[in-house]
Design a protein around this motif. Structure first.
Motif, PDB file in Angstrom:
ATOM      1  N   THR A   1      -1.860   9.429   4.082  1.00  0.00           N
ATOM      2  CA  THR A   1      -2.435  10.693   4.528  1.00  0.00           C
ATOM      3  C   THR A   1      -1.936  11.848   3.660  1.00  0.00           C
ATOM      4  O   THR A   1      -2.732  12.635   3.127  1.00  0.00           O
ATOM      5  N   SER A   2      -0.621  11.955   3.501  1.00  0.00           N
ATOM      6  CA  SER A   2      -0.035  13.023   2.683  1.00  0.00           C
ATOM      7  C   SER A   2      -0.466  12.907   1.226  1.00  0.00           C
ATOM      8  O   SER A   2      -0.784  13.906   0.573  1.00  0.00           O
ATOM      9  N   ALA A   3      -0.469  11.677   0.719  1.00  0.00           N
ATOM     10  CA  ALA A   3      -0.809  11.459  -0.684  1.00  0.00           C
ATOM     11  C   ALA A   3      -2.246  11.874  -0.983  1.00  0.00           C
ATOM     12  O   ALA A   3      -2.528  12.492  -2.018  1.00  0.00           O
ATOM     13  N   THR A   4      -3.154  11.544  -0.084  1.00  0.00           N
ATOM     14  CA  THR A   4      -4.555  11.896  -0.303  1.00  0.00           C
ATOM     15  C   THR A   4      -4.758  13.410  -0.241  1.00  0.00           C
ATOM     16  O   THR A   4      -5.525  13.986  -1.023  1.00  0.00           O
ATOM     17  N   LEU A   5      -4.054  14.067   0.675  1.00  0.00           N
ATOM     18  CA  LEU A   5      -4.131  15.520   0.754  1.00  0.00           C
ATOM     19  C   LEU A   5      -3.682  16.166  -0.550  1.00  0.00           C
ATOM     20  O   LEU A   5      -4.340  17.091  -1.064  1.00  0.00           O
ATOM     21  N   ARG A   6      -2.584  15.704  -1.098  1.00  0.00           N
ATOM     22  CA  ARG A   6      -2.085  16.263  -2.351  1.00  0.00           C
ATOM     23  C   ARG A   6      -2.969  15.879  -3.542  1.00  0.00           C
ATOM     24  O   ARG A   6      -3.142  16.677  -4.475  1.00  0.00           O
ATOM     25  N   LEU A   7      -3.529  14.685  -3.511  1.00  0.00           N
ATOM     26  CA  LEU A   7      -4.430  14.266  -4.587  1.00  0.00           C
ATOM     27  C   LEU A   7      -5.670  15.159  -4.632  1.00  0.00           C
ATOM     28  O   LEU A   7      -6.120  15.555  -5.709  1.00  0.00           O
ATOM     29  N   VAL A   8      -6.217  15.454  -3.466  1.00  0.00           N
ATOM     30  CA  VAL A   8      -7.383  16.348  -3.385  1.00  0.00           C
ATOM     31  C   VAL A   8      -7.069  17.689  -4.032  1.00  0.00           C
ATOM     32  O   VAL A   8      -7.879  18.245  -4.786  1.00  0.00           O
TER      33      VAL A   8
ATOM     34  N   PHE B   1      -4.992   6.106 -10.483  1.00  0.00           N
ATOM     35  CA  PHE B   1      -4.841   4.650 -10.441  1.00  0.00           C
ATOM     36  C   PHE B   1      -4.052   4.228  -9.202  1.00  0.00           C
ATOM     37  O   PHE B   1      -4.420   3.278  -8.504  1.00  0.00           O
ATOM     38  N   SER B   2      -2.968   4.936  -8.914  1.00  0.00           N
ATOM     39  CA  SER B   2      -2.132   4.602  -7.756  1.00  0.00           C
ATOM     40  C   SER B   2      -2.901   4.777  -6.459  1.00  0.00           C
ATOM     41  O   SER B   2      -2.802   3.944  -5.553  1.00  0.00           O
ATOM     42  N   TRP B   3      -3.668   5.876  -6.353  1.00  0.00           N
ATOM     43  CA  TRP B   3      -4.435   6.099  -5.127  1.00  0.00           C
ATOM     44  C   TRP B   3      -5.499   5.023  -4.953  1.00  0.00           C
ATOM     45  O   TRP B   3      -5.716   4.527  -3.840  1.00  0.00           O
ATOM     46  N   ALA B   4      -6.158   4.644  -6.050  1.00  0.00           N
ATOM     47  CA  ALA B   4      -7.171   3.588  -5.968  1.00  0.00           C
ATOM     48  C   ALA B   4      -6.539   2.268  -5.543  1.00  0.00           C
ATOM     49  O   ALA B   4      -7.108   1.515  -4.735  1.00  0.00           O
ATOM     50  N   ALA B   5      -5.327   1.979  -6.066  1.00  0.00           N
ATOM     51  CA  ALA B   5      -4.626   0.753  -5.690  1.00  0.00           C
ATOM     52  C   ALA B   5      -4.249   0.774  -4.213  1.00  0.00           C
ATOM     53  O   ALA B   5      -4.407  -0.228  -3.500  1.00  0.00           O
ATOM     54  N   ALA B   6      -3.742   1.905  -3.744  1.00  0.00           N
ATOM     55  CA  ALA B   6      -3.383   2.018  -2.330  1.00  0.00           C
ATOM     56  C   ALA B   6      -4.612   1.826  -1.441  1.00  0.00           C
ATOM     57  O   ALA B   6      -4.555   1.133  -0.419  1.00  0.00           O
ATOM     58  N   THR B   7      -5.712   2.433  -1.839  1.00  0.00           N
ATOM     59  CA  THR B   7      -6.951   2.314  -1.063  1.00  0.00           C
ATOM     60  C   THR B   7      -7.448   0.874  -1.056  1.00  0.00           C
ATOM     61  O   THR B   7      -7.925   0.371  -0.027  1.00  0.00           O
ATOM     62  N   TRP B   8      -7.331   0.191  -2.184  1.00  0.00           N
ATOM     63  CA  TRP B   8      -7.782  -1.203  -2.287  1.00  0.00           C
ATOM     64  C   TRP B   8      -7.005  -2.110  -1.343  1.00  0.00           C
ATOM     65  O   TRP B   8      -7.557  -3.029  -0.746  1.00  0.00           O
ATOM     66  N   TRP B   9      -5.707  -1.832  -1.176  1.00  0.00           N
ATOM     67  CA  TRP B   9      -4.873  -2.686  -0.337  1.00  0.00           C
ATOM     68  C   TRP B   9      -5.240  -2.605   1.137  1.00  0.00           C
ATOM     69  O   TRP B   9      -5.042  -3.562   1.895  1.00  0.00           O
TER      70      TRP B   9
ATOM     71  N   MET C   1       0.821  -1.205   0.000  1.00  0.00           N
ATOM     72  CA  MET C   1       0.000   0.000   0.000  1.00  0.00           C
ATOM     73  C   MET C   1       0.860   1.262   0.000  1.00  0.00           C
ATOM     74  O   MET C   1       0.578   2.221  -0.721  1.00  0.00           O
ATOM     75  N   GLY C   2       1.926   1.253   0.803  1.00  0.00           N
ATOM     76  CA  GLY C   2       2.766   2.441   0.908  1.00  0.00           C
ATOM     77  C   GLY C   2       3.422   2.826  -0.410  1.00  0.00           C
ATOM     78  O   GLY C   2       3.580   4.012  -0.711  1.00  0.00           O
ATOM     79  N   ALA C   3       3.808   1.831  -1.203  1.00  0.00           N
ATOM     80  CA  ALA C   3       4.435   2.118  -2.493  1.00  0.00           C
ATOM     81  C   ALA C   3       3.448   2.779  -3.450  1.00  0.00           C
ATOM     82  O   ALA C   3       3.809   3.684  -4.216  1.00  0.00           O
ATOM     83  N   ALA C   4       2.188   2.329  -3.430  1.00  0.00           N
ATOM     84  CA  ALA C   4       1.164   2.967  -4.258  1.00  0.00           C
ATOM     85  C   ALA C   4       0.842   4.365  -3.746  1.00  0.00           C
ATOM     86  O   ALA C   4       0.566   5.284  -4.520  1.00  0.00           O
ATOM     87  N   ALA C   5       0.897   4.542  -2.413  1.00  0.00           N
ATOM     88  CA  ALA C   5       0.612   5.855  -1.835  1.00  0.00           C
ATOM     89  C   ALA C   5       1.673   6.879  -2.222  1.00  0.00           C
ATOM     90  O   ALA C   5       1.350   8.013  -2.588  1.00  0.00           O
ATOM     91  N   ILE C   6       2.947   6.498  -2.150  1.00  0.00           N
ATOM     92  CA  ILE C   6       3.986   7.467  -2.504  1.00  0.00           C
ATOM     93  C   ILE C   6       3.992   7.724  -4.009  1.00  0.00           C
ATOM     94  O   ILE C   6       4.361   8.822  -4.457  1.00  0.00           O
ATOM     95  N   ALA C   7       3.551   6.753  -4.813  1.00  0.00           N
ATOM     96  CA  ALA C   7       3.376   7.003  -6.243  1.00  0.00           C
ATOM     97  C   ALA C   7       2.290   8.059  -6.461  1.00  0.00           C
ATOM     98  O   ALA C   7       2.397   8.917  -7.344  1.00  0.00           O
ATOM     99  N   THR C   8       1.245   7.998  -5.641  1.00  0.00           N
ATOM    100  CA  THR C   8       0.189   9.010  -5.703  1.00  0.00           C
ATOM    101  C   THR C   8       0.739  10.384  -5.350  1.00  0.00           C
ATOM    102  O   THR C   8       0.439  11.387  -6.022  1.00  0.00           O
ATOM    103  N   LEU C   9       1.546  10.439  -4.291  1.00  0.00           N
ATOM    104  CA  LEU C   9       2.124  11.717  -3.879  1.00  0.00           C
ATOM    105  C   LEU C   9       3.068  12.257  -4.950  1.00  0.00           C
ATOM    106  O   LEU C   9       3.064  13.462  -5.236  1.00  0.00           O
TER     107      LEU C   9
END
Length: 368
Positions: free
Chosen positions: A317-324, A273-281, A237-245
């Motif tokens: 947390t950081s990734a979702t903030l930046r995605l928003v 796609f990365s955020w959705a993958a992180a969320t799925w995990w 999950m963390g790898a997908a999250a930092i890809a989102t960031l």
């Protein structure tokens, strides 16, 4: 000082099985069997610090920046002692399928600390110096480790050789992309810097897509002993999250009309796609963790690998903030605040367990 610890492995002991280092003081003993992935503490602390800054909790962001900086210097001190006094052990770890990926935490920890200095302290010089070190480490560790595990004759089976820690290769690459895109560059250097950041982002995505199918196959089609379901699987999950960031940061810093803007439609799609993958995990990993400790009753005790659980929570947390912000998804704004509470609780609990473990370890050594 951090004691010898188990590897990012499938329940297989590592440095605890090695011969005792020669006498030379506590520093030498701690350095001899230093867990290569201990820089995950710096990663987790830095990710939480950045999240606190983005949520305008300045005092917490600064406190974590200071904590991470002290830990970074201490861990580098131990690492350098290990380089000069126990090089054979370091090389053996680097060539190992289970312990080797831990070295990528040096890169990610360096880049994330540089990002902290840039966004929290507004200090360009330390951020730039850490960027130079991170890039040099990325080149050295990436090609040394991947070459070593490729050419070695005796290789472990997939069930023992692969786990979530391998995704630290992708995490480290994306951490460099983030710091590169945030640094201030001269007008002449800016196009090349942004081009490098985009390329590192794509390389990180390529590495994630290459490694995660092997991990998924290992989880679903290879026997998984309870001891093998180690915390590094949370890096899925963390790898997908930092890809989102990384993707969100590229979107936010892209100058209008630049050559980099030509890639934005693809980056936007892959970022989501990365955020959705992180969320799925998250539900799957949470369920597996509950099964391991709640149903199967596997004992829960301090292990430095626990920082690989804290890091993904803070990074999400950081990734979702930046995605928003990057994709104008305001309806997701409630998620980061909730995850900040969870990540802070996880960091506090793990830090308390680490300190207690270190005190007990030092006391036992004093007695012996």
């Amino acid at each position: 000082m951090p004691p010898p610890a188990r590897s990012f492995s499938n329940g297989v002991a590592a440095s605890a099985d090695l011969p005792r280092p020669m006498p030379g003081g506590r520093l030498a003993r701690g350095a001899a069997g230093l867990f290569p992935g201990y820089f995950a503490f710096v990663m987790a602390t830095g990710a939480l610090s950045v999240a606190a800054h983005l949520l305008s909790v300045s005092w917490l962001a600064w406190a974590l920046l200071v904590t991470g900086s002290i830990a970074y210097l201490l861990l580098w001190s131990l690492t350098l002692v290990r380089v000069f006094r126990f090089p054979a052990r370091l090389v053996a770890d680097m060539h190992d399928h289970t312990r080797g990926p831990g070295f990528f935490t040096l890169i990610a920890g360096t880049s994330i600390l540089g990002t902290q200095y840039l966004v929290i302290a507004d200090s360009v010089l330390p951020a730039r110096l850490l960027w130079i070190l991170a890039v040099a480490l990325w080149v050295a560790v990436t090609y040394w480790f991947l070459t070593a595990v490729t050419v070695r004759e005796a290789k472990p089976r997939l069930g023992k050789g692969i786990n979530g820690a391998w995704l630290l290769v992708s995490v480290a690459t994306h951490s460099v992309a983030i710091l590169t895109s945030l640094l201030p560059w001269s007008d002449a250097a800016l196009p090349a810097a942004h081009f490098f950041a985009v390329c590192m982002y794509f390389v990180g995505c390529m590495l994630y897509l290459a490694i995660v199918p092997l991990i998924f196959y290992r989880l679903t089609f290879v026997r998984l002993p309870i001891a093998s379901l180690t915390p590094p699987y949370w890096i899925n999950m963390g790898a997908a999250a930092i890809a989102t960031l990384a993707g969100s940061t590229l979107i936010l810093v892209a100058p209008p009309g630049s050559s980099m803007s030509d890639f934005l439609p693809f980056v936007k799609g892959f970022t989501l796609f990365s955020w959705a993958a992180a969320t799925w995990w998250i539900p799957l990993l949470l369920g597996l963790t509950i099964w391991r400790h709640g149903v199967a009753r596997y004992p829960l005790s301090y292990d430095p690998q626990l920082w690989s659980v804290v890091f993904p929570l803070a990074m999400y947390t950081s990734a979702t903030l930046r995605l928003v912000e990057a994709l104008d998804l305001g309806f997701l704004s409630a998620i980061p605040a909730a995850f900040m509470v969870v990540a802070l609780a996880a960091w506090t609990g793990t830090a308390a367990a680490m300190l207690l473990h270190l005190v007990r370890s030092l006391n036992s050594r004093s007695v012996s």
